[in-house]
Write an enzyme that holds these catalytic residues in place. Structure first.
Site, mmCIF file in Angstrom:
data_model
loop_
_atom_site.group_PDB
_atom_site.id
_atom_site.type_symbol
_atom_site.label_atom_id
_atom_site.label_comp_id
_atom_site.label_asym_id
_atom_site.label_seq_id
_atom_site.Cartn_x
_atom_site.Cartn_y
_atom_site.Cartn_z
ATOM 1 C CG ASP A 122 51.776 36.010 42.770
ATOM 2 O OD1 ASP A 122 51.497 36.765 43.728
ATOM 3 O OD2 ASP A 122 51.343 34.844 42.689
ATOM 4 C CD GLU A 124 50.928 30.806 44.451
ATOM 5 O OE1 GLU A 124 50.653 30.575 45.661
ATOM 6 O OE2 GLU A 124 50.279 31.601 43.746
ATOM 7 C CG HIS A 180 50.195 26.594 46.016
ATOM 8 N ND1 HIS A 180 50.494 25.250 46.065
ATOM 9 C CD2 HIS A 180 50.794 27.155 47.104
ATOM 10 C CE1 HIS A 180 51.255 25.007 47.124
ATOM 11 N NE2 HIS A 180 51.443 26.136 47.784
ATOM 12 C CG HIS A 203 45.990 31.708 44.556
ATOM 13 N ND1 HIS A 203 46.152 33.055 44.727
ATOM 14 C CD2 HIS A 203 44.786 31.403 45.087
ATOM 15 C CE1 HIS A 203 45.103 33.552 45.361
ATOM 16 N NE2 HIS A 203 44.258 32.557 45.586
ATOM 17 C CG ASP A 243 47.699 34.464 41.056
ATOM 18 O OD1 ASP A 243 46.771 34.091 40.305
ATOM 19 O OD2 ASP A 243 47.787 34.105 42.246
#
Length: 241
Positions: free
Chosen positions: A7, A9, A57, A153, A158
């Site tokens: 994952d 960001e 986030h 997040h 995640d």
């Protein structure tokens, strides 16, 4: 089989408009088990973060000022994911950002799919649960996975949650791999197969849980729709569409 749940960001939503990665999170699965190995880096994007992205986030540019840039961790990242199957939710988003970062480093780095294969759990979930919400939060609720600790997040968090979701979505698909058995275990298994039925322990019955039943029904419905008629087992059971 080595799989990497991944994952990211980012500073915003569109890599084509110059938005950058600010966090990479990877969790390793070996033979469908979390191995304990992970790759996690915060990254200095050398640009501002959109307010909307930061609200999701919670990562500020002030926090990232002293962090490495993607170029500083690229070789380590590529080595970590090399040869694995990457498991990503909404893969087009993360792959697009990683490809853009690799492109900045020159053609020798190629694209993400030059180093690993990609499996998109969003596409998988949409096939299993057509017409339903299939965000990570929605899947956690549907599959009874605890994500109460997820207030914002985060790439590593995640990825850890997605690992649980992926294993739940694919429950029962792991093949028996007798090649991994030790000689002693193989001998015990073969001996057990040749015991009289009266001496064998009763078979353990595993009933499908609610999530598995829902996934099965969704799959049947998808087959019915594609074949424009009831599936064979529905017809044999006399179950109408």
């Amino acid at each position: 089989m080595r799989q990497i749940v991944l994952d990211t960001e980012t500073t915003g939503l569109d890599a084509n408009r110059g938005h950058r990665l600010i966090e990479l999170g990877c969790v390793e699965l070996l033979e469908r088990r979390v191995s304990g190995s992970h790759f996690h880096r915060y990254l200095n994007p050398d640009r501002d973060i959109d307010a909307g992205a930061q609200a999701v986030h919670g990562i500020s540019i002030e926090f990232l000022v002293d962090k490495p840039r993607f170029a500083d961790v690229a070789d380590e990242f590529v080595a970590y994911i090399s040869g694995a199957e990457l498991i990503i939710h909404n893969a087009a988003f993360d792959v697009g950002f990683i490809d853009a970062e690799l492109a900045r480093l020159g053609p020798s780095y190629g694209r993400l799919r030059d180093h690993a294969t990609v499996l998109d759990t969003l596409a998988m979930a949409r096939e299993m649960f057509p017409g339903q919400r299939n965000s990570l939060d929605a899947l956690c609720k549907r599959l009874d996975i605890d994500n109460s600790h997820r207030e914002l997040h985060g790439a590593l968090l995640d990825a850890e949650i997605l690992a649980d979701v992926y294993l739940a979505l694919t429950a029962g698909q792991g093949a028996l791999d007798f090649a991994l058995e030790t000689p002693d275990n193989a001998q015990i298994r073969v001996a057990a197969q040749h015991r009289p039925l009266s001496e064998r322990p009763p078979l353990r019955v595993h009933l499908a849980n609610e999530a598995e039943l829902a996934a099965h029904e969704a799959r049947l419905a998808a087959i019915d729709k594609a074949s424009k008629g009831a599936t064979v087992w529905r017809r044999l059971a006399g179950i109408p569409l």
